[in-house]
Motif scaffolding. Sequence first.
Motif, PDB file in Angstrom:
ATOM      1  N   LEU A   1     -76.925  44.401  49.912  1.00 49.82           N
ATOM      2  CA  LEU A   1     -77.635  43.431  51.342  1.00 49.82           C
ATOM      3  C   LEU A   1     -76.252  43.541  52.335  1.00 49.82           C
ATOM      4  N   LEU A   2     -75.489  43.606  51.785  1.00 47.95           N
ATOM      5  CA  LEU A   2     -73.699  42.374  52.645  1.00 47.95           C
ATOM      6  C   LEU A   2     -73.866  43.635  53.443  1.00 47.95           C
ATOM      7  N   GLU A   3     -73.836  45.493  53.521  1.00 50.10           N
ATOM      8  CA  GLU A   3     -73.868  45.627  54.645  1.00 50.10           C
ATOM      9  C   GLU A   3     -75.212  45.894  55.653  1.00 50.10           C
ATOM     10  N   PRO A   4     -75.999  46.009  55.395  1.00 51.21           N
ATOM     11  CA  PRO A   4     -77.414  45.761  56.438  1.00 51.21           C
ATOM     12  C   PRO A   4     -76.483  44.478  57.351  1.00 51.21           C
ATOM     13  N   LEU A   5     -76.226  43.459  56.479  1.00 52.14           N
ATOM     14  CA  LEU A   5     -76.624  42.305  56.627  1.00 52.14           C
ATOM     15  C   LEU A   5     -75.386  42.560  57.982  1.00 52.14           C
ATOM     16  N   ARG A   6     -74.012  42.831  57.188  1.00 53.31           N
ATOM     17  CA  ARG A   6     -72.627  43.367  58.692  1.00 53.31           C
ATOM     18  C   ARG A   6     -74.063  43.489  60.003  1.00 53.31           C
ATOM     19  N   ASP A   7     -74.943  44.498  59.182  1.00 50.68           N
ATOM     20  CA  ASP A   7     -74.717  45.413  61.050  1.00 50.68           C
ATOM     21  C   ASP A   7     -75.864  44.771  61.564  1.00 50.68           C
ATOM     22  N   GLY A   8     -75.950  43.800  61.261  1.00 51.18           N
ATOM     23  CA  GLY A   8     -76.826  42.408  62.248  1.00 51.18           C
ATOM     24  C   GLY A   8     -78.515  43.302  61.903  1.00 51.18           C
ATOM     25  N   GLU A   9     -78.935  43.694  60.638  1.00 52.95           N
ATOM     26  CA  GLU A   9     -80.126  43.703  59.994  1.00 52.95           C
ATOM     27  C   GLU A   9     -81.338  42.634  59.987  1.00 52.95           C
ATOM     28  N   GLY A  10     -80.794  41.723  59.654  1.00 51.73           N
ATOM     29  CA  GLY A  10     -81.395  40.795  59.069  1.00 51.73           C
ATOM     30  C   GLY A  10     -80.422  39.455  58.887  1.00 51.73           C
ATOM     31  N   ILE A  11     -80.897  38.141  58.295  1.00 51.43           N
ATOM     32  CA  ILE A  11     -80.996  37.568  57.141  1.00 51.43           C
ATOM     33  C   ILE A  11     -80.647  37.161  55.988  1.00 51.43           C
ATOM     34  N   ALA A  12     -79.713  36.803  55.511  1.00 49.63           N
ATOM     35  CA  ALA A  12     -79.874  36.759  53.576  1.00 49.63           C
ATOM     36  C   ALA A  12     -79.954  35.431  53.277  1.00 49.63           C
ATOM     37  N   MET A  13     -80.427  35.431  52.110  1.00 46.90           N
ATOM     38  CA  MET A  13     -79.486  34.014  51.895  1.00 46.90           C
ATOM     39  C   MET A  13     -78.884  34.421  50.302  1.00 46.90           C
ATOM     40  N   LEU A  14     -77.591  34.063  50.115  1.00 43.81           N
ATOM     41  CA  LEU A  14     -76.758  34.895  48.821  1.00 43.81           C
ATOM     42  C   LEU A  14     -75.538  33.538  48.544  1.00 43.81           C
ATOM     43  N   PRO A  15     -75.352  33.592  47.497  1.00 47.17           N
ATOM     44  CA  PRO A  15     -73.764  33.227  47.400  1.00 47.17           C
ATOM     45  C   PRO A  15     -72.526  33.297  47.790  1.00 47.17           C
ATOM     46  N   GLU A  16     -72.120  32.169  47.602  1.00 41.52           N
ATOM     47  CA  GLU A  16     -70.965  31.708  48.785  1.00 41.52           C
ATOM     48  C   GLU A  16     -69.329  32.980  48.056  1.00 41.52           C
TER      49      GLU A  16
ATOM     50  N   PHE B   1     -79.356  21.980  57.023  1.00 44.29           N
ATOM     51  CA  PHE B   1     -80.811  22.118  55.861  1.00 44.29           C
ATOM     52  C   PHE B   1     -79.696  22.850  54.358  1.00 44.29           C
ATOM     53  N   PRO B   2     -79.517  22.250  54.316  1.00 50.12           N
ATOM     54  CA  PRO B   2     -78.605  22.380  52.563  1.00 50.12           C
ATOM     55  C   PRO B   2     -79.346  23.057  51.878  1.00 50.12           C
ATOM     56  N   THR B   3     -79.243  24.456  50.882  1.00 51.61           N
ATOM     57  CA  THR B   3     -79.751  24.669  49.825  1.00 51.61           C
ATOM     58  C   THR B   3     -79.170  24.232  48.230  1.00 51.61           C
ATOM     59  N   ASN B   4     -79.817  24.696  47.043  1.00 54.91           N
ATOM     60  CA  ASN B   4     -79.573  23.748  46.324  1.00 54.91           C
ATOM     61  C   ASN B   4     -78.661  25.148  45.700  1.00 54.91           C
ATOM     62  N   PRO B   5     -77.903  24.499  45.216  1.00 56.83           N
ATOM     63  CA  PRO B   5     -76.146  25.559  44.794  1.00 56.83           C
ATOM     64  C   PRO B   5     -76.199  25.986  43.090  1.00 56.83           C
ATOM     65  N   LEU B   6     -76.220  26.970  42.988  1.00 54.99           N
ATOM     66  CA  LEU B   6     -75.827  27.466  41.740  1.00 54.99           C
ATOM     67  C   LEU B   6     -75.043  27.221  40.729  1.00 54.99           C
TER      68      LEU B   6
ATOM     69  N   LYS C   1     -69.440  26.193  28.605  1.00 56.52           N
ATOM     70  CA  LYS C   1     -68.977  25.371  29.672  1.00 56.52           C
ATOM     71  C   LYS C   1     -68.778  25.658  31.587  1.00 56.52           C
ATOM     72  N   ARG C   2     -69.487  24.147  31.513  1.00 55.18           N
ATOM     73  CA  ARG C   2     -69.626  24.314  33.164  1.00 55.18           C
ATOM     74  C   ARG C   2     -68.364  24.110  33.667  1.00 55.18           C
ATOM     75  N   ILE C   3     -68.345  25.264  34.444  1.00 59.56           N
ATOM     76  CA  ILE C   3     -67.189  25.854  35.347  1.00 59.56           C
ATOM     77  C   ILE C   3     -66.623  24.785  37.172  1.00 59.56           C
ATOM     78  N   ARG C   4     -68.541  25.694  37.839  1.00 62.92           N
ATOM     79  CA  ARG C   4     -68.054  24.524  39.182  1.00 62.92           C
ATOM     80  C   ARG C   4     -69.276  25.251  39.721  1.00 62.92           C
ATOM     81  N   GLN C   5     -69.761  24.606  40.935  1.00 62.29           N
ATOM     82  CA  GLN C   5     -70.826  24.863  41.563  1.00 62.29           C
ATOM     83  C   GLN C   5     -71.113  25.075  42.509  1.00 62.29           C
ATOM     84  N   ILE C   6     -71.230  26.892  42.834  1.00 61.11           N
ATOM     85  CA  ILE C   6     -71.339  27.509  44.223  1.00 61.11           C
ATOM     86  C   ILE C   6     -72.689  27.958  44.804  1.00 61.11           C
ATOM     87  N   PRO C   7     -72.036  27.152  45.820  1.00 61.12           N
ATOM     88  CA  PRO C   7     -73.165  26.942  47.850  1.00 61.12           C
ATOM     89  C   PRO C   7     -73.931  28.568  47.711  1.00 61.12           C
TER      90      PRO C   7
END
Length: 314
Positions: free
Chosen positions: A224-239, A258-263, A157-163
């Motif tokens: 990966l979220l806390e290092p991301l908030r601390d300004g340590e780098g870039i991440a590609m993560l679901p919405e 440059f859109p990414t492919n959703p899940l 059962k498909r529910i929704r896309q996740i950017p």
Amino acid sequence: MDQVAAMRSFRKVLELGSFSAAARQLGLSKAAVSKQVSELEAYLGATLIHRTTRRLHPTDAGQAYFESAASLLDELEAADAAVRHLQSEPAGTLRVSVPSAFGQVCLSAMLSELCRRHPKLTVSVEATDRLVDLVEEGFDAAIRIRATLPDSTLIAKRIRQIPIHVVAAPGYLKAHGTPQKPEDLAQHNCFIYTLSSRPFEWSFKGARQVKVRGTIHANHGHLLLEPLRDGEGIAMLPEFLLAQDLEKGTIVSILSKFPTNPLTLFVVYPPSRHSSPKIRALVDIVSEWFAPNQTWETAMDKPAARRRAALKQR
């Protein structure tokens, strides 16, 4: 004459090859079954079964009627079962596999609501990023987040896309500059989600792929979220992992041109569970909670919103 009962008797006689066997399975006497078939033949004006002392077999008319009657009886039984299931209350244990990060961030409030609606239901959740074998391991259903599902006999059962977003903290971008195109990521510290099918290669629509590297590798996106908030780098993560931080501005989305492919968010379950009230209850609440028109913030704030509404009514 009860035509449906007569059709059931006629079907059983042909399936089992004798009036005696049909009578035993139907819980009737042999005479009652014989009478029902005779009345059906009289009603139709046709002989349906050739009877001899040694065997019986359908006439041409009987064979045609058998095929039609069997189909109609199956449809009738399916309709009866559907109504019974609609009237039955979900109960017992519902065993569900869910993705780790999605379960941690999004599902606790929904599970609480599921149990509130169905007090006879016990929900057993296993949070794992492993693709479990539902049938072999005894799961009733799974919530899965995938680009595509592998071929299987499972009902999905498909529910929704996740950017998927490429994100960084404002502090990181101020210190290191903002990438203007995907290829610029090669010059940045990119956090690696190791359970991705190609963790060191980030994909964008149009078959555009960029090799990346970074100082933090993790098999759980939440790490990966806390290092991301601390300004340590870039991440590609679901919405769903990023929604609250994007709302607060602690991180920002980059490379939006440059859109990414959703899940896609799915509920999957074996065909044998298709009519189960437990599965229906799960599919219904996941479809409601994470409907495409719902924001992630709304989905995660529903219990708080319900409590606020209850307080106003006091």
